[in-house]
Design an enzyme around this catalytic site. Structure first.
Site, mmCIF file in Angstrom:
data_model
loop_
_atom_site.group_PDB
_atom_site.id
_atom_site.type_symbol
_atom_site.label_atom_id
_atom_site.label_comp_id
_atom_site.label_asym_id
_atom_site.label_seq_id
_atom_site.Cartn_x
_atom_site.Cartn_y
_atom_site.Cartn_z
ATOM 1 C CE1 TYR A 94 35.119 49.161 33.366
ATOM 2 C CE2 TYR A 94 36.206 50.973 34.497
ATOM 3 C CZ TYR A 94 35.060 50.233 34.236
ATOM 4 O OH TYR A 94 33.879 50.563 34.858
ATOM 5 C CB SER A 189 42.514 44.479 31.780
ATOM 6 O OG SER A 189 41.783 44.833 32.934
ATOM 7 C CD GLN A 190 36.414 47.375 29.029
ATOM 8 O OE1 GLN A 190 35.489 47.824 29.674
ATOM 9 N NE2 GLN A 190 37.109 48.107 28.171
ATOM 10 C CG ASP A 275 45.816 41.550 38.222
ATOM 11 O OD1 ASP A 275 45.417 42.621 38.690
ATOM 12 O OD2 ASP A 275 45.593 41.186 37.039
ATOM 13 C CG HIS A 304 45.807 44.743 35.873
ATOM 14 N ND1 HIS A 304 45.061 43.583 35.764
ATOM 15 C CD2 HIS A 304 45.220 45.643 35.036
ATOM 16 C CE1 HIS A 304 44.076 43.767 34.913
ATOM 17 N NE2 HIS A 304 44.153 45.009 34.449
#
Length: 325
Positions: A94, A189-190, A275, A304
C-alpha cells in the site's frame, strides 16, 4: 509486544461465516470482459533500459490495464536464457509505486522473469514514471484508497487495480520468452491481497505467494485493526453515518477471502501474529477459505514485516520445487 488479535490456536480454528455478495462471479466476468475504451493502447510495450547490470535485462513496461489505460511496470530477465522462463509477477504494498529499475532483482537473479506492477495512483518516483488513477469515484473519499469510489463496486478503486493485475499476468502468458504454464503471482500486504484476487480470477496459474495479505475479511479488519489502511474505513464511516451496510457490500466484491474460494493454484501463505496492520485472523480467514493446495508459514513474534528475508528464502525454495521438472 502484546497480541494484535486472537491467539494462534484460535486463529487456526477461526472460520467465520462470510457469504459471497450477490452476483460476485458475474460482476468479475463482466469487468474482465469489458472492451478497452477507444484510443487505448492495444498491446504491451517493452523498452529496454540500461541499469548497469550486465547479467540482468530490464524493460520499462507499459501494459493496457483497466479500460485499456496504460499501467507501468518493470520487467527483469536474466541474460543468456535459451528456453522460456518461469515468471514471477509481483504486486506492491500500500502506497508503493514501482520505484527505480534496479530495486527488485532477487527473482531475476534466481533465473526467472520478474514483472513488477506499478499500482495506479500510488507511485512516488516521477523519474521512474508512474501510473495515475484518473477514473471517477474519488468524491467523498477520505485520504487513501480504500474508500475511493466506495459508493458501488462499479466505481471502486480496486476494481481498476485488480483488472490491471489480471492484464499483467495475461501479458506474460503471451510474452515469447516466458513459459505460460510457469507463472506465479506474489505480493506483500496489499500486494498479497491482489495476488489472492488474481489467483481467483485467472485459472491455470502455477502458484501464488501471499505474504501478510491485506484486503482479507475487510469488515473485520476495519473493526479491529489499530493502524492504517483499514482505519480509513472507520474514518469514512465516522463522517457518513448510515452507510455501513453499503460500504461493506461494496468492499465485499474486493475481499481476497472471497477470491480465495475460487483459487486452485498451489499457494504459500505467510502470516505474522503480531501484525497490527493486517490482523492475523483476517489473513487466516483467506487461508482457510483458499480452495487449492496450500502451505503456511507463521511468524509468531513478528509484526507486519512478516518473515522478511527468512521468508524470501522460503519462497525461493518453494518456487524452485514448484518449477522443477
Amino acid at each position: 509486544m502484546p497480541s494484535a488479535d486472537l491467539p494462534l490456536e484460535e486463529c487456526r480454528a477461526f472460520r467465520p461465516d462470510l457469504p459471497l455478495p450477490g452476483g460476485f462471479d458475474a460482476f468479475w466476468a463482466g469487468t474482465l470482459g469489458e472492451a478497452p475504451h477507444d484510443g487505448a493502447p492495444d498491446k504491451p510495450r517493452y523498452k529496454e533500459v540500461d541499469c548497469g547490470l550486465p547479467r540482468i535485462r530490464t524493460y520499462d513496461v507499459s501494459i493496457p490495464g483497466y479500460a485499456g489505460r496504460p499501467v507501468r511496470g518493470w520487467l527483469h530477465m536474466p541474460t543468456g536464457a535459451t528456453e522460456p522462463l518461469g515468471c514471477v509477477v509481483e504486486f506492491l504494498g500500500y502506497g508503493r509505486g514501482r520505484g527505480l529499475p534496479h530495486e527488485e532483482l532477487m527473482w531475476a537473479c534466481a533465473g526467472y522473469a520478474h514483472l513488477v506492477m506499478d499500482t495506479r495512483g500510488q507511485g512516488w518516483s516521477a523519474a521512474a514514471g508512474v501510473t495515475p488513477d484518473t477514473d471517477p469515484g474519488a468524491a467523498g473519499a477520505v485520504p487513501g484508497f480504500l474508500t475511493r469510489g466506495i459508493e458501488s463496486p462499479e466505481t471502486h478503486y480496486y476494481r481498476r487495480v485488480f483488472t490491471d493485475a489480471v492484464r499483467f499476468v495475461e501479458a506474460m502468458r503471451v510474452h515469447p520468452e516466458v513459459d505460460p504454464a510457469r507463472i506465479v503471482v506474489t505480493g506483500v500486504s496489499q500486494g498479497g491481497g491482489i495476488a489472492l484476487a488474481v489467483a481467483g480470477l485467472v485459472p491455470g496459474l502455477a502458484g501464488v505467494m501471499p505474504d501478510v495479505p491485506f484486503l482479507c475479511h475487510i469488515a473485520r479488519g476495519a473493526r479491529i485493526a489499530g493502524l492504517p489502511p483499514y482505519t480509513e474505513i472507520a474514518s469514512y464511516l465516522r463522517l457518513h453515518h448510515g452507510r455501513t451496510e453499503q460500504v461493506f457490500r461494496t468492499l465485499s466484491y474486493f475481499d481476497a477471502a472471497h477470491h480465495a474460494t475460487r483459487a486452485t493454484a498451489p499457494a504459500l501463505f505467510s502470516i505474522a501474529m503480531a501484525d497490527e496492520i493486517c490482523p492475523p485472523s483476517t489473513c487466516f480467514t483467506a487461508y482457510h477459505r483458499y480452495a487449492g493446495r496450500k502451505e503456511l508459514r507463521v511468524y509468531e513474534f513478528n509484526g507486519h514485516e512478516g518473515g522478511g528475508a527468512h521468508h524470501r528464502a522460503e519462497q525461493l525454495a518453494w518456487v524452485r520445487d514448484l518449477f522443477a521438472p
